[in-house]
Enzyme design. Sequence first.
Site, short mmCIF file in Angstrom:
data_model
loop_
_atom_site.label_atom_id
_atom_site.label_comp_id
_atom_site.label_asym_id
_atom_site.label_seq_id
_atom_site.Cartn_x
_atom_site.Cartn_y
_atom_site.Cartn_z
N ARG A 57 13.88 -4.23 1.20
CA ARG A 57 12.56 -3.65 1.54
C ARG A 57 11.55 -4.75 1.87
O ARG A 57 10.55 -4.51 2.53
CB ARG A 57 12.06 -2.74 0.40
CG ARG A 57 10.71 -2.10 0.70
CD ARG A 57 10.44 -0.80 -0.06
NE ARG A 57 10.83 -0.84 -1.44
CZ ARG A 57 10.21 -1.52 -2.42
NH1 ARG A 57 9.13 -2.20 -2.14
NH2 ARG A 57 10.67 -1.51 -3.65
N TYR A 110 2.05 12.31 21.46
CA TYR A 110 3.23 12.96 20.87
C TYR A 110 2.74 13.88 19.73
O TYR A 110 1.84 13.51 18.96
CB TYR A 110 4.20 11.89 20.37
CG TYR A 110 5.30 12.45 19.51
CD1 TYR A 110 6.14 13.45 20.00
CD2 TYR A 110 5.50 12.00 18.21
CE1 TYR A 110 7.15 13.99 19.20
CE2 TYR A 110 6.50 12.51 17.41
CZ TYR A 110 7.32 13.51 17.91
OH TYR A 110 8.30 14.04 17.12
N ASP A 182 0.84 2.85 21.98
CA ASP A 182 2.23 3.28 21.82
C ASP A 182 2.94 3.04 23.15
O ASP A 182 2.63 3.69 24.15
CB ASP A 182 2.24 4.75 21.42
CG ASP A 182 3.63 5.29 21.14
OD1 ASP A 182 4.60 4.77 21.73
OD2 ASP A 182 3.75 6.25 20.35
N LYS A 207 14.09 5.64 20.97
CA LYS A 207 14.19 6.02 22.37
C LYS A 207 14.90 4.91 23.17
O LYS A 207 16.03 4.57 22.85
CB LYS A 207 12.79 6.35 22.89
CG LYS A 207 12.00 7.29 21.98
CD LYS A 207 12.69 8.63 21.86
CE LYS A 207 12.00 9.69 21.04
NZ LYS A 207 11.18 9.36 19.90
#
Length: 393
Positions: A57, A110, A182, A207
């Site tokens: 992490r 989005y 974005d 994507k």
Amino acid sequence: MQQQWNLATLAIHGGHKKEEFGALVTPLYQSATFVFDNAEQGGRRFAGDEPGYMYTRLGNPTTDELERKMAMLEGAEAAAACASGMAAVSSALMTHLEAGDHLIASNALYGCTFALLGTQLKRFGIDTTFVDFSDTLAIEAAVQPNTKLIFCETPVNPHLQVFDLAAIVDISKRNGLISIVDNTFMTPLLQQPLLMGIDMVIHSATKYLNGHGDVIAGIVCGREEHITRVKFEILKDFGGVISPHDAWLILRGLKTLDVRLTRHCDNAELIARYLEKHPKIKQVFYPGLESHQGYSYIGKQMKRAGGVMAFELNADKQAAIKFVNSLTLFTIAVSLGDAESLVQHPASMTHSPYTPEARAEAGITDNLLRISVGLESVEDLIADIEQALNRNV
Ligand code: LCS
């Protein structure tokens, strides 16, 4: 040496470190934790007095390579990989915002980003004003004394509106705001907002960056000071870190990003021109068409128009849905940037978090369809659209 390479080369070799056994491919360090030689060493690492890994992490060698490569591709000082595109959006925002702050965002986004800004952040005392970003005067008019940040996508999901990044940089700088873009629809190979003066870029790596439909991930790119906060405050404490396996898959996907994007764009341009001429199609939204508002930005802020487009049929919503159900090669699914061509209905799928009023304001009509053009033969894709149009409308 590496900074002299072109983007296609960087996507393959950028950030790669020679591996101790000579493996060509970056090893997958599928390990949650890292072993210390002794307790003192563990203490030094946690104190930041000695470099080295501690716990995935907080950092992982496979993930680090993805972050180095993405930083090089975006022209960023650093990058942070996240568990999803939404984790990238929320981590970038949380780096800068606190209760009482205000941000300005495009009214077309989005669907889940719209929900994050309009609903979730509100719960934490952060207010968003949604504005039509094609009206730069309206962006400036929305600035308040407590405004910290400007956020948009360009081109926009789902109808590919393109916004003027130079104007957004100008407004941000004059008002002392952080700008976040974005860049999911473009990837750094088609658009590099940081080089135009934008402060942070985020991606849904789900994507094009990964490109094979088998990963959910995100990336934030920007200045070292900001990315250090993303990694060692936001991701460390909120926990939206990427799995090393997903980072490894994206590293594999990135090697073919340049050739994939060329094919996506070539196919999409041909399909957009075919649709635009078709008597059963009312309007095509694709920045590669001269008729689209975004066309003037090609060659200026974006190299090509990408592989996603939207269109409306000369018909009602029911006929649009029937058309979608008649496609046989296009797969009915949300997401984009995969080898497979995908089709979806934004009003009921990706943009369902919007209220009908907010959707109308953002120009997302009920019979708008969105396609993500894949890597298949374009003749086969056009033949599929043709047979579905002939059957229904
Ligand atoms: N930003 C943009 C522009 C997106 O299109 C998406 C997802 C996200 C962020 C969030 O990324 P994720 O968390 O899913 O990795 N867009 C989707 C779409 O258009 N269809 O399905 C998901």
